[in-house]
Every structure is written in C-alpha cells, then in structure tokens.
Design a protein around this motif. Structure first.
Motif, PDB file in Angstrom:
ATOM      1  N   ARG A 182      50.734  24.409  15.840  1.00 30.08           N
ATOM      2  CA  ARG A 182      50.214  25.457  16.262  1.00 30.08           C
ATOM      3  C   ARG A 182      49.223  26.446  15.509  1.00 30.08           C
ATOM      4  O   ARG A 182      48.154  26.916  15.908  1.00 30.08           O
ATOM      5  N   ARG A 183      49.733  26.518  14.265  1.00 28.33           N
ATOM      6  CA  ARG A 183      49.004  27.448  13.213  1.00 28.33           C
ATOM      7  C   ARG A 183      48.020  26.628  12.372  1.00 28.33           C
ATOM      8  O   ARG A 183      47.373  26.919  11.358  1.00 28.33           O
TER       9      ARG A 183
ATOM     10  N   ALA B 214      51.678  21.989  21.436  1.00 25.91           N
ATOM     11  CA  ALA B 214      50.997  22.885  20.345  1.00 25.91           C
ATOM     12  C   ALA B 214      49.749  22.260  19.849  1.00 25.91           C
ATOM     13  O   ALA B 214      48.818  22.937  19.445  1.00 25.91           O
TER      14      ALA B 214
ATOM     15  N   LYS C  24      47.071  22.906  22.145  1.00 22.24           N
ATOM     16  CA  LYS C  24      46.445  24.452  22.151  1.00 22.24           C
ATOM     17  C   LYS C  24      45.486  24.471  20.782  1.00 22.24           C
ATOM     18  O   LYS C  24      44.382  25.091  20.972  1.00 22.24           O
ATOM     19  N   ARG C  25      46.034  23.918  19.936  1.00 25.71           N
ATOM     20  CA  ARG C  25      45.276  23.975  18.668  1.00 25.71           C
ATOM     21  C   ARG C  25      44.110  23.447  18.542  1.00 25.71           C
ATOM     22  O   ARG C  25      43.108  23.963  17.968  1.00 25.71           O
TER      23      ARG C  25
END
Length: 432
Positions: A273-274, A325, A328-329
């Motif tokens: 996600r990051r 994740a 979304k990223r």
C-alpha cells in the motif's frame, strides 16, 4: 503360532476404548533383550558403525523431530486415544525415561496414566494387569520410531498381529490367542491423504545417533506434502526443512510460527500500500517458506491445535489483503476485486469437490496434479510479482495475475461440473 502374511488389513477408524493399555518395552526388537553388546561395554572396536558408542549420548534422549523417544510415543498414543501406558525394562532404563519425561514440555499431550515396571531377566514384555476379558493391548518397542498409521492399524486389529521391519517389531496382543499374524512393514505402502502421497509407514529401530538422524529424515519426508505448486514442491522445502530442524528442539510452537507468518503477511499488505513493491514481493517468498513450517512442525511434534486448523482462513485473509493493497496503490481496484473474487470462487470449487468426492481437486487425476503445479495460487503469484515488479511492469503483472486467477477458477469449476455429472450418472445407474 506365528504366521507370516502378505494380506494387509485396513486401518479403520478406532474408538478411544478400543485398547486399554500400551506396553512399551525396552527389550522388544533387540537380539539380546535389555543388554548392551559386550563390545560396547568394553569399548572394543566394532565393525558395525550403527552401534552405540560408549562415549555417545543415549539415543533414547533424541531429540528425534524435536522430541525424546518416550515423549514422541506418548503423544502418539494420546492422539490415538490410548488411556494407559506401561513402560517396562531394566531399572536404569526406567530411571532414564522418568528423567526425560520430567523435562517434557507438554504433559497435557500424554495419556492420563503412565506406569513403570522392571522387567524380569530377559523377558521381552510383562503382561499388563487389569485387562478386561477379551481385551487386547499394544506392544511397542521403546527404542524405535513408529508411524501413527501403524498404531491405527494395530488398534483396529481383531486378532494378535505383529508388524516387523526396520530392525524391530510392534504388535497388538490378545492374551491367550493361539494364532499371531506377522506382517512385514514393506507390505503396508498406502496413500496418505494428509500429505497427499503414497508412502511406506515408518518402523525404525533406534540404537545409535546415526539411527536418530535417519529416523528424523524419514519423519521429515513423511510430513512433506506432495501435491503442491512448483515453488511449494521444489523450492520451499529446501528452506522449510532447515527451519523445522532448527526449531523442533526448541520451545517455539507451531502456533507461534502461525502468528508470526500472519503478522508478516499483513505487514506485506502495508508495504504494498505504501509503494514498497519490490521489497514486499521478495517478502512474499519468505512467507511461502514460513507458511509450510508451522504445519510441518505440528505434524512432526504431534502438536495440532485449533489455530492450526484455522490457518487456511488466516492465509486467505492476508493473501487477499495483498491484492487489494496492490489495486489501491496502482489505481486498479477492479482488477484487484476480480482477483479476490476468483480466489473465493476457487476455494468454493475445492470445498465442493471435498464434500462430493472426499478429496481435493488436485487428487482427482494425474492431469489435476499437473495443473496444480502451475495453477493460480499465492506461491505462483509471488514469483509473478517478483519478476514483474523488478522489471517495472507493475500494472501489466497485476493484470496477468488476475487473468491467471480467473483462468484457474474456471478450470476448477469445469472439473466440479464433470465430477457432479459423473456422480449423478452413478446414482442413476444404481437406481436402475
């Protein structure tokens, strides 16, 4: 009368009350019961390298698969519902057993009654007291590793039966019976659904450190599942076995490994996600190895638990958190949703076949076994992500993984349809 036989009786499910007691004899399976060969007492050179050296540690201590031999046998007997165990042998051997059991970490996994009796002279075993009329008792060697399949086979026997092989023997005795069947362990090759492969049961005498090492190798092989994807079959076991060997003698439990794996799994989702895609993808390879360690450790040390039984649900949660994740990223939520939906459909296909055929889809045929090697699963996706993210093909590789997930689910649902049709045809033929 001892009678050799090649007929293999089925190992049926047995109830807790099927046997009252197991006699574990230190004198069973040795050429000179209860005695150390003279060459070992004097320290004279022996041409047989498998004999116990006078300066080596007692092989009774193990650890074999992380456990001493008495601890391992007690856990097996408890799991099979045997309520009472009698250890018989020389007084010094019984003292050693008591010492080893005092060190045991999980007495809750042992039968509720444990007794000790000094053997008279060179008698192979004492007949236990308190047996009900027509009741049987197990007779097992102390200095050996024995397969749980063999225990179930003996527990289900309806007459005196001995299994021989690996330099020792184990049996079930009906007191007063005139006829005893002797079955060579080589005849007991069978399909084990818990590890999805055909294998020979383990019956292996332990007289030296070399025997312990060989028995541990056999045990690790017996808990290795066979029907797996390519990474799970050829790559992960290399590291899994090393980790299991390191962890088995320690206080680390399978549940601890499961919790660690799950925590790292959700940590990977946070990394994705990051934007730490490469690091996260490499970490998924570590998860693939860790995920096999807890199950192997539990089977090796006979420490199953409710958390372990629900491990697949935890796997499902953190694996799908990766895809969400990543979606979304990378701005691809629909692709991620499609991948999660495919995974759910695939799991439903497995459940349907399990309920209908009593086995996994991958066990239906050789073709299904082959497809499992490359089918869309976490281990396959992990390698896809590593390659794709490393070369900067982020969005393309997520689409490829989602396509393969959908294709896998479609293939498996086609197999579900084929099995359901075949089942319906058989039902119709029986009615006719």
């Amino acid at each position: 009368m001892m009678r050799r036989s090649n007929h293999v009786p089925p190992a049926r499910d047995v109830s807790v009350d099927s046997v009252d007691i197991a006699v574990v004899s230190a004198n069973l399976g040795f050429e000179s019961p209860g005695k150390i060969p003279p060459s070992e007492k004097t320290g004279a050179r022996d041409s047989d390298p498998r004999r116990l050296r006078p300066d080596s540690r007692d092989p009774l201590e193990g650890p074999c698969g992380g456990l001493s031999l008495p601890d391992r046998l007690l856990r097996q007997l408890h799991r099979e519902g045997v309520p009472r165990v009698l250890f018989a042998g020389p007084s010094d051997t019984l003292s050693k057993i008591r010492e080893l059991l005092r060190r045991g970490r999980r007495p809750d996994l042992w039968p509720r009654t444990i007794e000790f009796r000094v053997a008279r002279g060179e008698e192979k075993y004492p007949e236990p007291s308190g047996l009900g009329e027509g009741r049987k008792f197990l007779l097992l060697p102390l200095h050996a590793v024995i397969d749980s399949y063999l225990l179930r086979l003996l527990l289900s026997a309806e007459k005196s039966l001995f299994v021989s092989g690996g330099g020792t023997e184990a049996g079930v005795v009906f007191p007063g019976a005139a006829d005893t069947t002797v079955l060579p362990v080589e005849r007991l090759v069978h399909y084990d659904p818990s590890v999805r492969k055909t294998r020979r049961p383990i019956l292996h005498a332990i007289r030296s450190r070399e025997d312990i090492e060989e028995a541990e190798r056999l045990l690790l092989s017996s808990v290795q599942k066979e029907v797996l994807d390519l990474p799970g079959r050829y790559f992960d076991p290399i590291f899994e076995d090393r980790l299991v060997r390191l962890i088995a003698p320690t206080a680390i439990t399978p549940n601890m490994v499961t919790v660690t794996t799950t925590t790292v799994g959700f940590g990977i989702a946070a990394a994705f996600r990051r934007g730490f895609l490469r690091a996260g993808a490499l970490a998924t390879l570590a998860i693939s190895t860790l995920d096999g360690v807890d199950g192997k450790l539990a089977r090796l040390r006979i420490e199953t638990s409710r958390l372990g039984e629900g491990e697949h649900f935890l796997d499902f949660l953190y694996e799908n958190s990766w895809y969400i994740a990543l979606g979304k990223r990378l701005g691809m939520p629909r692709t991620a949703t499609a991948m999660v939906a495919s995974d759910i459909l695939d799991n439903l296909a497995y459940l349907t076949i399990q309920k209908t055929a009593g086995k996994m889809i991958d066990e239906l045929s050789e073709g299904d076994r082959f497809f499992r090697l490359i089918a869309g699963r976490r281990n396959i996706y992990s390698w896809i992500f590593v390659v794709g993210f490393w070369f900067g093909r982020k969005r393309t590789i997520l689409r490829a993984a989602a396509f393969w997930a959908a294709f896998t689910a479609a293939v498996h649902w086609i197999r579900v349809g084929m099995v359901l049709l075949a089942t319906a045809d058989r039902s119709t033929n029986r009615q006719v």
